[in-house]
Motif scaffolding. Structure first.
Motif, PDB file in Angstrom:
ATOM      1  N   GLU A 107       2.211  -7.669   2.307  1.00  0.00           N
ATOM      2  CA  GLU A 107       3.120  -8.601   2.982  1.00  0.00           C
ATOM      3  C   GLU A 107       4.352  -7.893   3.543  1.00  0.00           C
ATOM      4  OE1 GLU A 107       2.431 -12.562   0.268  1.00  0.00           O
ATOM      5  OE2 GLU A 107       3.485 -10.862  -0.634  1.00  0.00           O
ATOM      6  N   ALA A 108       4.752  -6.791   2.914  1.00  0.00           N
ATOM      7  CA  ALA A 108       6.007  -6.129   3.283  1.00  0.00           C
ATOM      8  C   ALA A 108       5.858  -4.975   4.268  1.00  0.00           C
ATOM      9  CB  ALA A 108       6.693  -5.603   2.008  1.00  0.00           C
ATOM     10  N   CYS A 109       4.678  -4.365   4.324  1.00  0.00           N
ATOM     11  CA  CYS A 109       4.509  -3.125   5.081  1.00  0.00           C
ATOM     12  C   CYS A 109       3.604  -3.293   6.306  1.00  0.00           C
ATOM     13  CB  CYS A 109       3.906  -2.046   4.177  1.00  0.00           C
ATOM     14  SG  CYS A 109       4.847  -1.751   2.664  1.00  0.00           S
ATOM     15  N   CYS A 110       4.051  -2.800   7.424  1.00  0.00           N
ATOM     16  CA  CYS A 110       3.272  -2.884   8.673  1.00  0.00           C
ATOM     17  C   CYS A 110       1.918  -2.215   8.546  1.00  0.00           C
ATOM     18  CB  CYS A 110       4.048  -2.251   9.820  1.00  0.00           C
ATOM     19  SG  CYS A 110       5.508  -3.184  10.309  1.00  0.00           S
ATOM     20  N   HIS A 111       1.870  -1.028   7.964  1.00  0.00           N
ATOM     21  CA  HIS A 111       0.588  -0.322   7.873  1.00  0.00           C
ATOM     22  C   HIS A 111      -0.412  -1.033   6.987  1.00  0.00           C
ATOM     23  CE1 HIS A 111       2.154   1.375   4.095  1.00  0.00           C
ATOM     24  NE2 HIS A 111       0.906   1.720   3.832  1.00  0.00           N
ATOM     25  N   CYS A 112       0.058  -2.020   6.218  1.00  0.00           N
ATOM     26  CA  CYS A 112      -0.815  -2.830   5.364  1.00  0.00           C
ATOM     27  C   CYS A 112      -1.081  -4.198   5.986  1.00  0.00           C
ATOM     28  CB  CYS A 112      -0.172  -3.022   3.989  1.00  0.00           C
ATOM     29  SG  CYS A 112       0.061  -1.512   3.048  1.00  0.00           S
ATOM     30  N   ASP A 113      -0.747  -4.336   7.266  1.00  0.00           N
ATOM     31  CA  ASP A 113      -0.892  -5.596   8.007  1.00  0.00           C
ATOM     32  C   ASP A 113       0.074  -6.674   7.537  1.00  0.00           C
ATOM     33  OD1 ASP A 113      -2.832  -4.535   9.669  1.00  0.00           O
ATOM     34  OD2 ASP A 113      -4.462  -5.116   8.323  1.00  0.00           O
ATOM     35  N   GLY A 114       1.206  -6.223   6.998  1.00  0.00           N
ATOM     36  CA  GLY A 114       2.238  -7.168   6.537  1.00  0.00           C
ATOM     37  C   GLY A 114       3.145  -7.617   7.632  1.00  0.00           C
ATOM     38  N   ALA A 174       1.631   2.773  19.670  1.00  0.00           N
ATOM     39  CA  ALA A 174       2.861   3.554  19.747  1.00  0.00           C
ATOM     40  C   ALA A 174       3.709   3.268  18.512  1.00  0.00           C
ATOM     41  CB  ALA A 174       3.623   3.176  21.019  1.00  0.00           C
ATOM     42  N   GLY A 175       4.700   4.108  18.270  1.00  0.00           N
ATOM     43  CA  GLY A 175       5.606   3.904  17.146  1.00  0.00           C
ATOM     44  C   GLY A 175       6.259   2.532  17.209  1.00  0.00           C
ATOM     45  N   GLY A 176       6.382   1.868  16.052  1.00  0.00           N
ATOM     46  CA  GLY A 176       6.975   0.540  16.004  1.00  0.00           C
ATOM     47  C   GLY A 176       5.980  -0.577  16.247  1.00  0.00           C
ATOM     48  N   TYR A 177       4.709  -0.204  16.468  1.00  0.00           N
ATOM     49  CA  TYR A 177       3.647  -1.182  16.699  1.00  0.00           C
ATOM     50  C   TYR A 177       2.526  -0.923  15.704  1.00  0.00           C
ATOM     51  CZ  TYR A 177       5.864  -2.272  21.136  1.00  0.00           C
ATOM     52  OH  TYR A 177       6.759  -2.648  22.094  1.00  0.00           O
ATOM     53  N   THR A 178       1.785  -1.958  15.393  1.00  0.00           N
ATOM     54  CA  THR A 178       0.639  -1.826  14.499  1.00  0.00           C
ATOM     55  C   THR A 178      -0.558  -2.540  15.114  1.00  0.00           C
ATOM     56  OG1 THR A 178      -0.099  -2.070  12.195  1.00  0.00           O
ATOM     57  CG2 THR A 178       1.224  -3.858  13.102  1.00  0.00           C
ATOM     58  N   MET A 179      -1.751  -2.015  14.867  1.00  0.00           N
ATOM     59  CA  MET A 179      -2.968  -2.594  15.425  1.00  0.00           C
ATOM     60  C   MET A 179      -3.288  -3.897  14.720  1.00  0.00           C
ATOM     61  SD  MET A 179      -5.297  -2.006  17.778  1.00  0.00           S
ATOM     62  CE  MET A 179      -5.271  -0.265  18.153  1.00  0.00           C
ATOM     63  N   ARG A 180      -3.412  -4.949  15.491  1.00  0.00           N
ATOM     64  CA  ARG A 180      -3.801  -6.269  14.978  1.00  0.00           C
ATOM     65  C   ARG A 180      -4.946  -6.747  15.849  1.00  0.00           C
ATOM     66  NH1 ARG A 180       0.473  -8.486  11.471  1.00  0.00           N
ATOM     67  NH2 ARG A 180       1.450  -6.551  10.842  1.00  0.00           N
ATOM     68  N   GLY A 181      -6.118  -6.838  15.281  1.00  0.00           N
ATOM     69  CA  GLY A 181      -7.289  -7.202  16.079  1.00  0.00           C
ATOM     70  C   GLY A 181      -7.553  -6.108  17.091  1.00  0.00           C
ATOM     71  N   SER A 182      -7.555  -6.457  18.373  1.00  0.00           N
ATOM     72  CA  SER A 182      -7.839  -5.467  19.414  1.00  0.00           C
ATOM     73  C   SER A 182      -6.595  -5.030  20.174  1.00  0.00           C
ATOM     74  CB  SER A 182      -8.866  -6.041  20.398  1.00  0.00           C
ATOM     75  OG  SER A 182      -8.318  -7.193  21.023  1.00  0.00           O
ATOM     76  N   GLY A 183      -5.408  -5.395  19.680  1.00  0.00           N
ATOM     77  CA  GLY A 183      -4.183  -5.021  20.384  1.00  0.00           C
ATOM     78  C   GLY A 183      -3.088  -4.594  19.429  1.00  0.00           C
ATOM     79  N   CYS A 184      -1.982  -4.159  20.005  1.00  0.00           N
ATOM     80  CA  CYS A 184      -0.837  -3.695  19.229  1.00  0.00           C
ATOM     81  C   CYS A 184       0.247  -4.764  19.217  1.00  0.00           C
ATOM     82  CB  CYS A 184      -0.280  -2.411  19.826  1.00  0.00           C
ATOM     83  SG  CYS A 184      -1.467  -1.055  19.852  1.00  0.00           S
ATOM     84  N   GLN A 185       0.843  -4.989  18.068  1.00  0.00           N
ATOM     85  CA  GLN A 185       1.947  -5.920  17.936  1.00  0.00           C
ATOM     86  C   GLN A 185       3.124  -5.189  17.321  1.00  0.00           C
ATOM     87  OE1 GLN A 185       0.677  -9.251  15.598  1.00  0.00           O
ATOM     88  NE2 GLN A 185      -0.588 -10.096  17.214  1.00  0.00           N
ATOM     89  N   SER A 186       4.329  -5.555  17.781  1.00  0.00           N
ATOM     90  CA  SER A 186       5.513  -4.929  17.213  1.00  0.00           C
ATOM     91  C   SER A 186       5.614  -5.315  15.743  1.00  0.00           C
ATOM     92  CB  SER A 186       6.773  -5.333  17.973  1.00  0.00           C
ATOM     93  OG  SER A 186       6.994  -6.713  17.865  1.00  0.00           O
ATOM     94  N   CYS A 187       6.139  -4.419  14.955  1.00  0.00           N
ATOM     95  CA  CYS A 187       6.200  -4.641  13.519  1.00  0.00           C
ATOM     96  C   CYS A 187       7.349  -3.838  12.925  1.00  0.00           C
ATOM     97  CB  CYS A 187       4.882  -4.206  12.877  1.00  0.00           C
ATOM     98  SG  CYS A 187       4.754  -4.677  11.140  1.00  0.00           S
ATOM     99  N   VAL A 188       7.992  -4.423  11.928  1.00  0.00           N
ATOM    100  CA  VAL A 188       9.057  -3.742  11.196  1.00  0.00           C
ATOM    101  C   VAL A 188       8.799  -3.967   9.709  1.00  0.00           C
ATOM    102  CG1 VAL A 188      11.544  -3.642  10.764  1.00  0.00           C
ATOM    103  CG2 VAL A 188      10.701  -4.133  13.057  1.00  0.00           C
ATOM    104  N   ASP A 189       8.807  -2.882   8.934  1.00  0.00           N
ATOM    105  CA  ASP A 189       8.653  -3.011   7.488  1.00  0.00           C
ATOM    106  C   ASP A 189       9.826  -3.810   6.924  1.00  0.00           C
ATOM    107  OD1 ASP A 189       6.344  -1.416   7.448  1.00  0.00           O
ATOM    108  OD2 ASP A 189       7.495   0.421   7.165  1.00  0.00           O
ATOM    109  N   THR A 190       9.590  -4.524   5.828  1.00  0.00           N
ATOM    110  CA  THR A 190      10.649  -5.296   5.171  1.00  0.00           C
ATOM    111  C   THR A 190      11.685  -4.329   4.619  1.00  0.00           C
ATOM    112  OG1 THR A 190       9.081  -7.044   4.606  1.00  0.00           O
ATOM    113  CG2 THR A 190      11.142  -6.966   3.358  1.00  0.00           C
ATOM    114  N   ALA A 191      12.903  -4.444   5.127  1.00  0.00           N
ATOM    115  CA  ALA A 191      13.987  -3.541   4.741  1.00  0.00           C
ATOM    116  C   ALA A 191      14.270  -3.637   3.242  1.00  0.00           C
ATOM    117  CB  ALA A 191      15.247  -3.876   5.532  1.00  0.00           C
ATOM    118  N   GLY A 192      14.387  -2.486   2.612  1.00  0.00           N
ATOM    119  CA  GLY A 192      14.765  -2.416   1.203  1.00  0.00           C
ATOM    120  C   GLY A 192      13.643  -2.664   0.214  1.00  0.00           C
TER     121      GLY A 192
END
Length: 125
Positions: free
Chosen positions: A118-125, A69-87
């Motif tokens: 390191e900064a972006c959720c879609h990059c596993d940051g 869902a929005g605000g989550y990113t796939m990590r392994g076999s599950g979703c974890q909440s994630c926020v991109d580094t602001a700015g």
């Protein structure tokens, strides 16, 4: 089961410039209803309420979460909440969201002390 596209109805709200959409779906007992909202429409799927895979999941199929869902990113076999580094911006001045929308590759190149990995959720940051 694969997600099912939902019938939705359009209803005007109090504001003349906004429209509300409603969708109806149900799941069997002991299943959680998950929503996947995208530009293609609204889809639903059901996830066993005892499954940890339901947390943060937007689409469940074949016994696992297949889309977070929005605000989550796939990590392994599950979703974890994630926020991109602001700015954060890359060396071309693009934010994490802009990199993702443009389909740009994630990199190790550091800008302001952080790389996109390191900064972006879609990059596993």
């Amino acid at each position: 089961a694969l997600p099912v596209s939902l019938p939705w109805s359009q209803a005007q709200t109090n504001s003349s410039s906004s429209t509300a959409f409603t969708a109806q779906a149900t799941c069997p007992v002991n299943q959680l209803l998950l929503w996947d909202v995208s530009t293609q429409g609204i889809a639903s799927s059901c996830c066993p309420e005892s499954s940890l895979s339901c947390a943060g999941c937007g689409q469940f199929a074949e016994g696992k979460c297949v889309k977070c869902a929005g605000g989550y990113t796939m990590r392994g076999s599950g979703c974890q909440s994630c926020v991109d580094t602001a700015g954060w911006l890359d060396d071309n001045g693009m934010s994490c969201m802009q990199l993702q929308q443009a389909g740009e590759a994630c990199s190790e190149q550091k800008v302001g002390g952080l790389s996109s990995k390191e900064a972006c959720c879609h990059c596993d940051g």
